[in-house]
Design a protein around this motif. Structure first.
Motif, PDB file in Angstrom:
ATOM      1  N   LEU A 145      -3.519   8.418   4.398  1.00 24.33           N
ATOM      2  CA  LEU A 145      -4.936   8.780   4.238  1.00 24.33           C
ATOM      3  C   LEU A 145      -5.798   7.981   5.228  1.00 24.33           C
TER       4      LEU A 145
ATOM      5  N   ILE B  75       0.889  -1.179   0.000  1.00 22.45           N
ATOM      6  CA  ILE B  75       0.000   0.000   0.000  1.00 22.45           C
ATOM      7  C   ILE B  75       0.924   1.225   0.000  1.00 22.45           C
TER       8      ILE B  75
ATOM      9  N   HIS C 126      -1.410  13.799   2.417  1.00 19.76           N
ATOM     10  CA  HIS C 126      -2.509  12.822   2.445  1.00 19.76           C
ATOM     11  C   HIS C 126      -3.060  12.615   3.852  1.00 19.76           C
TER      12      HIS C 126
ATOM     13  N   ASP D 229       1.178   7.300   0.729  1.00 16.12           N
ATOM     14  CA  ASP D 229       0.064   8.259   0.692  1.00 16.12           C
ATOM     15  C   ASP D 229      -1.242   7.601   1.134  1.00 16.12           C
ATOM     16  N   ASN D 230      -1.500   6.385   0.636  1.00 15.00           N
ATOM     17  CA  ASN D 230      -2.748   5.716   1.041  1.00 15.00           C
ATOM     18  C   ASN D 230      -2.729   5.302   2.504  1.00 15.00           C
TER      19      ASN D 230
END
Ligand code: HEM
Length: 179
Positions: free
Chosen positions: A68, A61, A141, A64-65
């Motif tokens: 988030l 992953i 993010h 950034d994700n």
């Protein structure tokens, strides 16, 4: 970076990926703290970056994700820990336009050594807001996740456009439109 950011992060990693993953990313990293954090302590941002990098490698992953999703979890921590600060707002645009001149100012009173970004308001109307995010930590993010949850908190919806003004993500424009 404040300890609460580390303790909540590792709690979420444990919840989503298990205790073995927590041990793995700590052991893969070179941490002055040894991976032992207290919520009131202060630790190097580079420790968070290493933990994120290793979690990203182990889960496929993107950082950034991960940031988030982590921010969406962190918002509920903020709701529980600072209810008064959130209660002073009744509108998401008002709240997000006040990070710089109110919310993070209050945070600095609680944690004088907090490492906070700046959010400059460049345009604001009743239903729209343009913010410029600046931070050497490039945690845009994390900001996006907190913004998503801010709208959810007020039972509102929005489109949020994120544009990097610098390639390394240290300067980002957020264009927010409430639906
Ligand atoms: C970082 C508190 C709302 C954006 C932080 C940190 C704290 C904090 C404690 C960590 C500082 C450190 O580790 O040294 C709060 C509180 C809020 C709030 C109490 C509301 C009650 C928001 C909102 C945003 C935001 C709504 C939306 C964009 C950020 C970002 C960072 C941060 C992006 C990461 C640091 C960086 O990018 O340099 N905040 N915050 N915060 N906050 Fe807030």
């Amino acid at each position: 970076m404040k300890g609460i950011v580390f303790t909540e992060f590792l709690d979420l990693v444990e919840e989503k990926f298990g205790l073995e993953m927590v041990d793995k990313i700590i052991n893969d990293s070179n941490l002055d703290s040894g991976g032992v954090y207290t919520s009131v302590g202060t630790y190097k941002f580079s420790e968070m970056l290493q933990l994120l990098q290793h979690l990203s490698e182990n889960t496929d992953i993107s950082i950034d994700n991960l940031l988030l999703v982590y921010a969406e979890h962190f918002f509920s921590v903020l709701e529980k820990s600072y209810p008064g600060l959130l209660a002073s707002y009744s509108d998401p645009i008002e709240m997000l336009s006040s990070i710089e001149n109110h919310i993070h100012i209050e945070v600095r009173k609680i944690y004088p050594d907090a490492e906070l970004p700046t959010f400059e308001v460049v345009e604001k109307s009743k239903n729209s807001l343009t913010l410029i995010y600046k931070s050497s930590r490039a945690m845009h993010h994390f900001g996006l996740g907190l913004m998503n949850k801010t709208f959810e908190h007020f039972n509102a919806k929005a489109t949020i456009l994120l544009e990097k003004l610098k390639e390394d993500g240290t300067e980002v424009r957020f264009t927010i439109n409430k639906k």
